[in-house]
Design a protein around this motif. Structure first.
Motif, PDB file in Angstrom:
ATOM      1  N   VAL A 122       0.824  -1.198   0.000  1.00 28.73           N
ATOM      2  CA  VAL A 122       0.000   0.000   0.000  1.00 28.73           C
ATOM      3  C   VAL A 122       0.870   1.265   0.000  1.00 28.73           C
ATOM      4  O   VAL A 122       1.922   1.323   0.648  1.00 28.73           O
ATOM      5  CB  VAL A 122      -0.967  -0.003   1.210  1.00 28.73           C
ATOM      6  CG1 VAL A 122      -0.220   0.117   2.521  1.00 28.73           C
ATOM      7  CG2 VAL A 122      -1.993   1.112   1.084  1.00 28.73           C
ATOM      8  N   ALA A 123       0.419   2.259  -0.752  1.00 28.95           N
ATOM      9  CA  ALA A 123       1.163   3.527  -0.862  1.00 28.95           C
ATOM     10  C   ALA A 123       0.272   4.542  -1.558  1.00 28.95           C
ATOM     11  O   ALA A 123      -0.810   4.204  -2.066  1.00 28.95           O
ATOM     12  CB  ALA A 123       2.454   3.332  -1.643  1.00 28.95           C
ATOM     13  N   CYS A 124       0.736   5.747  -1.606  1.00 27.73           N
ATOM     14  CA  CYS A 124       0.057   6.795  -2.369  1.00 27.73           C
ATOM     15  C   CYS A 124       1.129   7.723  -2.931  1.00 27.73           C
ATOM     16  O   CYS A 124       2.333   7.517  -2.699  1.00 27.73           O
ATOM     17  CB  CYS A 124      -0.932   7.556  -1.501  1.00 27.73           C
ATOM     18  SG  CYS A 124      -0.151   8.587  -0.242  1.00 27.73           S
ATOM     19  N   ALA A 125       0.716   8.747  -3.642  1.00 28.13           N
ATOM     20  CA  ALA A 125       1.683   9.655  -4.275  1.00 28.13           C
ATOM     21  C   ALA A 125       2.550  10.382  -3.260  1.00 28.13           C
ATOM     22  O   ALA A 125       3.673  10.802  -3.565  1.00 28.13           O
ATOM     23  CB  ALA A 125       0.941  10.660  -5.148  1.00 28.13           C
ATOM     24  N   ALA A 126       2.050  10.518  -2.010  1.00 28.58           N
ATOM     25  CA  ALA A 126       2.809  11.237  -0.992  1.00 28.58           C
ATOM     26  C   ALA A 126       3.914  10.403  -0.369  1.00 28.58           C
ATOM     27  O   ALA A 126       4.904  10.957   0.139  1.00 28.58           O
ATOM     28  CB  ALA A 126       1.855  11.727   0.104  1.00 28.58           C
ATOM     29  N   CYS A 127       3.783   9.076  -0.389  1.00 33.49           N
ATOM     30  CA  CYS A 127       4.749   8.241   0.331  1.00 33.49           C
ATOM     31  C   CYS A 127       5.297   7.067  -0.473  1.00 33.49           C
ATOM     32  O   CYS A 127       6.180   6.352   0.007  1.00 33.49           O
ATOM     33  CB  CYS A 127       4.135   7.715   1.629  1.00 33.49           C
ATOM     34  SG  CYS A 127       2.715   6.611   1.396  1.00 33.49           S
ATOM     35  N   GLY A 128       4.780   6.841  -1.658  1.00 33.65           N
ATOM     36  CA  GLY A 128       5.131   5.621  -2.382  1.00 33.65           C
ATOM     37  C   GLY A 128       6.045   5.828  -3.567  1.00 33.65           C
ATOM     38  O   GLY A 128       6.622   6.906  -3.773  1.00 33.65           O
ATOM     39  N   PRO A 129       6.217   4.786  -4.382  1.00 27.18           N
ATOM     40  CA  PRO A 129       7.076   4.843  -5.566  1.00 27.18           C
ATOM     41  C   PRO A 129       6.646   5.929  -6.539  1.00 27.18           C
ATOM     42  O   PRO A 129       5.466   6.301  -6.597  1.00 27.18           O
ATOM     43  CB  PRO A 129       6.903   3.449  -6.184  1.00 27.18           C
ATOM     44  CG  PRO A 129       6.453   2.577  -5.060  1.00 27.18           C
ATOM     45  CD  PRO A 129       5.620   3.456  -4.195  1.00 27.18           C
ATOM     46  N   GLN A 130       7.611   6.398  -7.333  1.00 30.15           N
ATOM     47  CA  GLN A 130       7.360   7.475  -8.287  1.00 30.15           C
ATOM     48  C   GLN A 130       7.843   7.071  -9.675  1.00 30.15           C
ATOM     49  O   GLN A 130       8.824   6.344  -9.825  1.00 30.15           O
ATOM     50  CB  GLN A 130       8.081   8.754  -7.857  1.00 30.15           C
ATOM     51  CG  GLN A 130       7.670   9.262  -6.484  1.00 30.15           C
ATOM     52  CD  GLN A 130       6.223   9.704  -6.427  1.00 30.15           C
ATOM     53  OE1 GLN A 130       5.737  10.382  -7.333  1.00 30.15           O
ATOM     54  NE2 GLN A 130       5.523   9.317  -5.350  1.00 30.15           N
ATOM     55  N   LEU A 131       7.149   7.567 -10.682  1.00 29.83           N
ATOM     56  CA  LEU A 131       7.489   7.317 -12.080  1.00 29.83           C
ATOM     57  C   LEU A 131       8.454   8.368 -12.618  1.00 29.83           C
ATOM     58  O   LEU A 131       8.475   9.505 -12.153  1.00 29.83           O
ATOM     59  CB  LEU A 131       6.232   7.368 -12.949  1.00 29.83           C
ATOM     60  CG  LEU A 131       5.304   6.166 -13.010  1.00 29.83           C
ATOM     61  CD1 LEU A 131       4.087   6.527 -13.852  1.00 29.83           C
ATOM     62  CD2 LEU A 131       6.015   4.956 -13.582  1.00 29.83           C
ATOM     63  N   LYS A 132       9.206   7.948 -13.631  1.00 35.81           N
ATOM     64  CA  LYS A 132       9.988   8.914 -14.406  1.00 35.81           C
ATOM     65  C   LYS A 132      10.218   8.337 -15.794  1.00 35.81           C
ATOM     66  O   LYS A 132      10.232   7.110 -15.987  1.00 35.81           O
ATOM     67  CB  LYS A 132      11.329   9.225 -13.730  1.00 35.81           C
ATOM     68  CG  LYS A 132      12.200   8.018 -13.443  1.00 35.81           C
ATOM     69  CD  LYS A 132      13.450   8.443 -12.673  1.00 35.81           C
ATOM     70  CE  LYS A 132      14.264   7.197 -12.256  1.00 35.81           C
ATOM     71  NZ  LYS A 132      15.473   7.587 -11.485  1.00 35.81           N
ATOM     72  N   LEU A 133      10.373   9.212 -16.753  1.00 31.16           N
ATOM     73  CA  LEU A 133      10.671   8.829 -18.129  1.00 31.16           C
ATOM     74  C   LEU A 133      12.080   9.293 -18.455  1.00 31.16           C
ATOM     75  O   LEU A 133      12.392  10.484 -18.319  1.00 31.16           O
ATOM     76  CB  LEU A 133       9.664   9.455 -19.100  1.00 31.16           C
ATOM     77  CG  LEU A 133       9.853   9.114 -20.584  1.00 31.16           C
ATOM     78  CD1 LEU A 133       9.587   7.630 -20.838  1.00 31.16           C
ATOM     79  CD2 LEU A 133       8.929   9.964 -21.457  1.00 31.16           C
ATOM     80  N   LEU A 134      12.933   8.336 -18.853  1.00 26.86           N
ATOM     81  CA  LEU A 134      14.326   8.638 -19.182  1.00 26.86           C
ATOM     82  C   LEU A 134      14.530   8.515 -20.678  1.00 26.86           C
ATOM     83  O   LEU A 134      14.006   7.599 -21.324  1.00 26.86           O
ATOM     84  CB  LEU A 134      15.261   7.673 -18.447  1.00 26.86           C
ATOM     85  CG  LEU A 134      15.113   7.581 -16.930  1.00 26.86           C
ATOM     86  CD1 LEU A 134      16.063   6.529 -16.376  1.00 26.86           C
ATOM     87  CD2 LEU A 134      15.361   8.939 -16.282  1.00 26.86           C
ATOM     88  N   ASP A 135      15.313   9.431 -21.240  1.00 25.05           N
ATOM     89  CA  ASP A 135      15.635   9.305 -22.660  1.00 25.05           C
ATOM     90  C   ASP A 135      16.760   8.298 -22.859  1.00 25.05           C
ATOM     91  O   ASP A 135      17.214   7.649 -21.900  1.00 25.05           O
ATOM     92  CB  ASP A 135      15.981  10.670 -23.264  1.00 25.05           C
ATOM     93  CG  ASP A 135      17.246  11.286 -22.675  1.00 25.05           C
ATOM     94  OD1 ASP A 135      18.066  10.557 -22.064  1.00 25.05           O
ATOM     95  OD2 ASP A 135      17.439  12.521 -22.838  1.00 25.05           O
ATOM     96  N   GLY A 136      17.226   8.149 -24.092  1.00 23.44           N
ATOM     97  CA  GLY A 136      18.233   7.144 -24.396  1.00 23.44           C
ATOM     98  C   GLY A 136      19.550   7.342 -23.675  1.00 23.44           C
ATOM     99  O   GLY A 136      20.343   6.401 -23.551  1.00 23.44           O
TER     100      GLY A 136
END
Length: 803
Positions: free
Chosen positions: A198-212
């Motif tokens: 269990v998590a939410c945007a305040a305490c959990g995993p985060q996304l990111k998009l990386l280029d080449g």
């Protein structure tokens, strides 16, 4: 004083409950931890006005309830009838205790986990409807949060490092809970009670998009990734059990680019589509296929491709089937929705070359509702799952990477299912199914490890009545695949508290799995490959035998040191005897004959016609090396003997001009099946010759019949259908002959050849018409992924002495 206290407690109980009252201790075993079972019990007890406790322990869930006798009975009945959606109850046992009156409410008690105990772990499952509603609700605090989950859905197996299944033992250990998440986690009436991820945007995993270059791309990672997909870019996406490579399935060039980068010439790619409606635009989907597509396991389902599907031909070249799956994580739902919001583009017809200008005539307009989603790796390597590996190994494959900071502990591919023989048949068992155990028809005397075969590798650990088969590990032909093999052994042994006293392995001396087993300093047992196939089918059906085992596959090391693969066995879990097989032929060039099916066509033609082959196109195409290959076969130079059914299918595929070479295992047979038209009942001749203590099926007449049809101009589709019917007739005739001599009436069909739906259904029809009872696989694949389960069953049954 003690007596008076007990009397007062009983008086208190009498005030709360109408008499009579009882107290029961209830033990629930199975997949009952990490699936919301304790909150379910809590709510159920409250509904029935019961007092007591529920807790987790080493064996599962332990419940004590006290109250009205009728209400306790209803409570126990509801445990069995209405468990949480992810729970799998194996056994419920209970004992009646003396009422105590010491409980003044019903409570979830502290869990007890002693040394040496273990419990079952749930597989990873698809996002539940409740979490999806939150994901799409702008007023919800988890709106568009890519890691939304609860006790009814989300990651399990891929994040657990050890037992007990508590947050510190998962890859969520480094993510502390915020106050709102803590409240949910601690509330017995919340569906996130003790949901470890269990998590939410305040305490959990985060996304990111990386280029080449590994640099973060500005903007919303999901929408930027979707935009790049629509432009034809290759995007790596970190999923539950590893990274995938994604491209727009309708883009005229993207799938070809992906093939070039992965060095994957023709093996079909899987597709992920936005929803069931989108799936129906691509394929004809039966009710059972729909059920599998929308199940919590969310496998890839092989379905019949529609003529106007509109996906790039490079997705599944020369294939009438498409492998389709629906989104199974919040991240997938968000990505596919963002992709679908991009306006439709014009897609060129498949016949237009990839280099043609996009203004070519007759483009078709299709929505953005399907992406290729294939494992992120080079061809024949395991799926990439570690972040550090992704940076190194995917830079040459992907233009960008949609990733996050929740680690994956166990690499796990997508499972593959095909519906035939009136049931879903698992062809690759991984995400959604593993590590759910298969129940053995006996109890192991001590722990056993089995290490499987070389292709479609799996391992299996066993204790008590459980066989825990690993996820699909790939083919043990690369260093990375072998590392995946040893990692799986370590993880399963730790997770299920197994210290093996015996290692079961294949008899092939050159398999890497066999060599590893022999180096461990633990007693070993070699199990013949096809006996393991039959034993796995028995275990899959909860039986011990004896049965007639029909094991048809590509290859397996035989007791006579030849390559078996077209076998009729009489077998139980401990012993077997070979009572029949397909005709033994040479395998000219060894593995070269597997890569080049025309070599097998040459061998079978020589058996039927001698050194002067009939004037077929396959002979003309390979005229320059035809005689050399036959000389190689005659001299037995690098040409082992084989009775393989798989090689017979290869030969016929080449005779019918399906293909002379293959780029992936089983390709010729797959395309031969898809060429075949419905069999009309006509078959080719074959003979069954007495051979030692059994029979050998002579195939010269079969091959001659095929050639006659081809030279007459009989449509190849009809010839392919007749060939399949003939193989089914061979199976039926062989089983009938064994029944006459051995009195057995049950047949176990197993081996990779029975991944052929057309053949399997024809064979089942013939066998049932003859009054046979037929066993087939349901829980584990019929291919070599089942070998580890069969090895474990044979070793365990042999240790037990009788089953």
């Amino acid at each position: 004083m003690k007596v008076q206290a007990v009397e007062r407690a009983r008086a208190n109980v009498a005030e709360v409950f109408p008499m009579p009252i009882i107290r029961k201790r209830i033990r629930v075993e199975g997949i009952v931890q990490g699936v919301g079972f304790r909150p379910f019990v809590f709510s159920l007890a409250m509904a029935h006005n019961l007092l007591g406790t529920v807790s987790n322990d080493n064996a599962g869930v332990l419940i004590e309830v006290e109250g009205d006798e009728d209400e306790v009975a209803r409570f126990v009945a509801s445990l069995e009838r209405k468990p949480p959606p992810l729970a799998v109850i194996e056994r419920i046992s209970s004992e009646t205790l003396q009422p105590t009156g010491t409980n003044h409410s019903f409570a979830i008690a502290t869990s007890e986990h002693g040394a040496g105990g273990f419990t079952l772990v749930a597989p990873d499952v698809a996002t539940c409807p409740d979490c999806l509603r939150e994901l799409r609700d702008p007023a919800n605090r988890r709106f568009e949060y890519a890691f939304t989950n609860c006790t009814n859905c989300g990651p399990r197996f891929t994040i657990v490092r050890d037992l007990p299944y508590d947050r510190p033992n998962t890859t969520m250990a480094d993510f502390g809970l915020c106050n709102p998440c803590t409240t949910e986690y601690m509330s017995p009436v919340d569906r996130r009670f003790h949901a470890q991820p269990v998590a939410c945007a305040a305490c959990g995993p985060q996304l990111k998009l990386l280029d080449g270059n590994g640099t973060a791309v500005a903007g919303d990672p999901i929408r930027e990734a979707a935009r790049m997909l629509s432009l034809g870019h290759v995007i790596a996406v970190k999923g539950l059990g590893g990274f995938h490579l994604a491209v727009d399935a309708r883009h005229p060039r993207a799938a070809n680019v992906l093939r070039q980068r992965k060095y994957r010439d023709e093996k079909p790619f899987a597709l992920m589509v936005t929803d069931l409606e989108a799936a129906r635009t691509l394929a004809d989907i039966s009710p059972l296929e729909e059920e599998m597509l929308t199940s919590v396991r969310r496998p890839i389902v092989l379905v019949k491709r529609r003529a106007n599907a509109g996906v790039s031909e490079a997705v599944a070249p020369k294939n009438r089937l498409l492998g389709i799956m629906l989104p199974y994580t919040p991240l997938h739902h968000l990505l596919l929705r963002a992709f679908a919001e991009i306006p439709p583009h014009d897609v060129l017809p498949a016949a237009i070359p990839p280099h043609a200008p996009q203004t070519a005539a007759n483009p078709q307009s299709f929505p953005h509702n399907a992406v290729v989603l294939t494992s992120a790796n080079l061809s024949d390597e395991p799926i990439v799952y570690r972040d550090e590996d992704a940076q190194k190994r995917l830079s040459s494959l992907a233009d960008a990477c949609l990733t996050h900071d929740r680690p994956i502990h166990v690499r796990t591919d997508d499972s593959i299912v095909r519906v035939y023989a009136n049931a879903p048949i698992i062809l690759r068992r991984a995400r959604g199914y593993v590590p759910q155990p298969v129940t053995l028809p006996f109890t192991l005397q001590s722990s056993v490890l089995s290490v499987g075969a070389e292709l479609k590798s799996t391992i299996c650990v066993g204790r008590d009545r459980h066989a825990f088969a690993s996820q699909h590990l790939g083919d043990l032909e690369t260093e990375e695949a072998f590392r995946s093999f040893t990692d799986a052994i370590d993880h399963f042994a730790r997770l299920f508290r197994v210290r093996p006293t015996l290692i079961a392995h294949d008899m092939h001396p050159d398999y890497l799995s066999t060599r590893w087993a022999l180096e461990q300093g633990i007693p070993t047992m070699g199990v013949q490959h096809h006996h393991a196939h039959v034993a796995a089918c028995l275990v899959d059906n909860g039986e011990s035998g004896p049965v007639i085992g029909v094991a048809f596959d590509g290859s397996g090391y035989g007791c006579d040191h030849t390559i078996w693969g077209g076998e009729f066995l009489v077998a139980d879990l401990r012993d077997f005897s070979r009572v029949g097989h397909l005709q033994v032929v040479s395998l000219p060039g060894g593995t070269a004959a597997i890569r080049e099916p025309w070599r097998m066509a040459a061998v079978y033609l020589e058996q039927a016609f001698g050194r002067t082959p009939p004037p077929l196109p396959v002979v003309q195409r390979n005229a320059t090396t035809w005689d050399f290959v036959l000389r190689m076969a005659q001299l037995t130079f690098n040409s082992p003997l084989t009775s393989s059914a798989g090689r017979l299918f290869d030969a016929v595929a080449s005779l019918l001009d399906v293909r002379d070479t293959v780029t992936y295992e089983g390709q010729a047979a797959v395309e031969l099946e898809q060429m075949a038209e419905a069999n009309t009942g006509a078959t080719y001749a074959f003979t069954m010759r007495d051979f030692l203590d059994g029979f050998e099926v002579q195939t010269a007449d079969l091959i001659a019949g095929i050639v006659r049809d081809l030279l007459r101009g009989t449509p190849r589709e009809l010839v392919a259908g007749r060939f399949h019917g003939t193989v089914a007739e061979i199976v039926a005739a062989g089983c009938n002959l064994i029944r006459q001599h051995r009195g057995l009436n049950t047949v176990a069909l197993c081996g990779g050849v029975f991944q052929n739906a057309f053949l399997t259904e024809l064979t089942l029809g013939r066998l049932t018409a003859l009054g046979f009872r037929v066993l087939f696989h349901r829980q584990i694949p019929p291919n070599d992924a089942a070998i580890s389960v069969g090895q474990l069953a044979v070793a365990g049954a042999t240790m037990a002495g009788s089953v």
